[in-house]
Design a protein around this motif. Sequence first.
Motif, PDB file in Angstrom:
ATOM      1  N   VAL A  43       6.289 -33.610 -30.156  1.00 22.05           N
ATOM      2  CA  VAL A  43       6.979 -33.396 -31.427  1.00 22.05           C
ATOM      3  C   VAL A  43       6.156 -34.035 -32.537  1.00 22.05           C
ATOM      4  CG1 VAL A  43       9.050 -33.874 -32.778  1.00 22.05           C
ATOM      5  CG2 VAL A  43       9.258 -33.390 -30.341  1.00 22.05           C
ATOM      6  N   ASN A  44       5.848 -33.262 -33.564  1.00 26.91           N
ATOM      7  CA  ASN A  44       5.234 -33.773 -34.788  1.00 26.91           C
ATOM      8  C   ASN A  44       6.228 -33.532 -35.902  1.00 26.91           C
ATOM      9  OD1 ASN A  44       2.707 -34.497 -33.681  1.00 26.91           O
ATOM     10  ND2 ASN A  44       2.078 -32.354 -33.741  1.00 26.91           N
ATOM     11  N   SER A  45       6.266 -34.455 -36.866  1.00 29.44           N
ATOM     12  CA  SER A  45       7.187 -34.269 -37.980  1.00 29.44           C
ATOM     13  C   SER A  45       6.505 -34.634 -39.281  1.00 29.44           C
ATOM     14  CB  SER A  45       8.451 -35.101 -37.786  1.00 29.44           C
ATOM     15  OG  SER A  45       8.137 -36.469 -37.737  1.00 29.44           O
ATOM     16  N   THR A  46       7.033 -34.066 -40.366  1.00 28.99           N
ATOM     17  CA  THR A  46       6.492 -34.322 -41.690  1.00 28.99           C
ATOM     18  C   THR A  46       7.601 -34.184 -42.718  1.00 28.99           C
ATOM     19  OG1 THR A  46       4.733 -33.744 -43.236  1.00 28.99           O
ATOM     20  CG2 THR A  46       5.784 -31.928 -42.086  1.00 28.99           C
ATOM     21  N   ALA A  49       7.286 -31.474 -49.566  1.00 31.74           N
ATOM     22  CA  ALA A  49       7.300 -31.817 -50.989  1.00 31.74           C
ATOM     23  C   ALA A  49       8.713 -31.749 -51.568  1.00 31.74           C
ATOM     24  CB  ALA A  49       6.382 -30.883 -51.761  1.00 31.74           C
ATOM     25  N   GLU A  50       9.566 -30.927 -50.970  1.00 24.53           N
ATOM     26  CA  GLU A  50      10.957 -30.812 -51.419  1.00 24.53           C
ATOM     27  C   GLU A  50      11.839 -31.938 -50.878  1.00 24.53           C
ATOM     28  OE1 GLU A  50       9.666 -27.956 -49.589  1.00 24.53           O
ATOM     29  OE2 GLU A  50       8.764 -27.255 -51.451  1.00 24.53           O
ATOM     30  N   GLY A  51      11.283 -32.805 -50.034  1.00 24.45           N
ATOM     31  CA  GLY A  51      12.044 -33.921 -49.481  1.00 24.45           C
ATOM     32  C   GLY A  51      12.750 -33.619 -48.173  1.00 24.45           C
ATOM     33  N   LYS A  52      12.467 -32.471 -47.577  1.00 18.46           N
ATOM     34  CA  LYS A  52      13.060 -32.116 -46.282  1.00 18.46           C
ATOM     35  C   LYS A  52      12.128 -32.541 -45.164  1.00 18.46           C
ATOM     36  CE  LYS A  52      15.459 -28.128 -48.152  1.00 18.46           C
ATOM     37  NZ  LYS A  52      15.620 -26.685 -48.086  1.00 18.46           N
ATOM     38  N   LYS A  53      12.690 -32.801 -43.996  1.00 20.14           N
ATOM     39  CA  LYS A  53      11.886 -33.181 -42.839  1.00 20.14           C
ATOM     40  C   LYS A  53      11.749 -31.974 -41.917  1.00 20.14           C
ATOM     41  CE  LYS A  53      11.419 -36.847 -39.445  1.00 20.14           C
ATOM     42  NZ  LYS A  53      11.980 -38.133 -39.003  1.00 20.14           N
ATOM     43  N   LYS A  54      10.501 -31.637 -41.588  1.00 20.70           N
ATOM     44  CA  LYS A  54      10.223 -30.536 -40.662  1.00 20.70           C
ATOM     45  C   LYS A  54       9.713 -31.113 -39.356  1.00 20.70           C
ATOM     46  CE  LYS A  54       8.966 -26.561 -43.455  1.00 20.70           C
ATOM     47  NZ  LYS A  54       7.882 -25.616 -43.750  1.00 20.70           N
ATOM     48  N   ALA A  55      10.176 -30.529 -38.256  1.00 20.45           N
ATOM     49  CA  ALA A  55       9.718 -30.930 -36.935  1.00 20.45           C
ATOM     50  C   ALA A  55       8.992 -29.754 -36.296  1.00 20.45           C
ATOM     51  CB  ALA A  55      10.890 -31.349 -36.070  1.00 20.45           C
ATOM     52  N   PHE A  56       7.794 -30.021 -35.810  1.00 18.66           N
ATOM     53  CA  PHE A  56       6.992 -29.027 -35.095  1.00 18.66           C
ATOM     54  C   PHE A  56       7.061 -29.394 -33.618  1.00 18.66           C
ATOM     55  CE2 PHE A  56       5.417 -29.440 -39.352  1.00 18.66           C
ATOM     56  CZ  PHE A  56       5.202 -28.135 -39.758  1.00 18.66           C
ATOM     57  N   VAL A  57       7.737 -28.554 -32.837  1.00 18.35           N
ATOM     58  CA  VAL A  57       8.036 -28.861 -31.441  1.00 18.35           C
ATOM     59  C   VAL A  57       7.200 -27.972 -30.538  1.00 18.35           C
ATOM     60  CG1 VAL A  57       9.860 -28.961 -29.714  1.00 18.35           C
ATOM     61  CG2 VAL A  57      10.383 -29.500 -32.097  1.00 18.35           C
ATOM     62  N   ARG A  58       6.292 -28.586 -29.772  1.00 19.41           N
ATOM     63  CA  ARG A  58       5.481 -27.826 -28.811  1.00 19.41           C
ATOM     64  C   ARG A  58       6.211 -27.826 -27.470  1.00 19.41           C
ATOM     65  NH1 ARG A  58      -0.487 -29.351 -28.244  1.00 19.41           N
ATOM     66  NH2 ARG A  58      -0.620 -27.905 -29.972  1.00 19.41           N
TER      67      ARG A  58
END
Length: 75
Positions: A43-46, A49-58
């Motif tokens: 799991v990578n997260s960031t 710019a809008e202040g939301k958290k995105k999770a990239f799940v492999r």
Amino acid sequence: MTEVTSRLLESENKLVFVVNKNATKRDIKTAVEQLYDVVVDKVNSTITAEGKKKAFVRLHQDYKAVDTAIKLGIL
């Protein structure tokens, strides 16, 4: 779904989610595994710019992100 997320879905076996800003990588991994009955590799997260958290799940190689996206009705 954007062009970038569809490329990640197909080529890198990743799903992208917008998650709670307080969620940890461990929380995200556990939730995805329980909700979608898959095995998560990484799991990578960031924070966007809008202040939301995105999770990239492999997902693990035995599970296909495309199949999971179809179940979710994304594709």
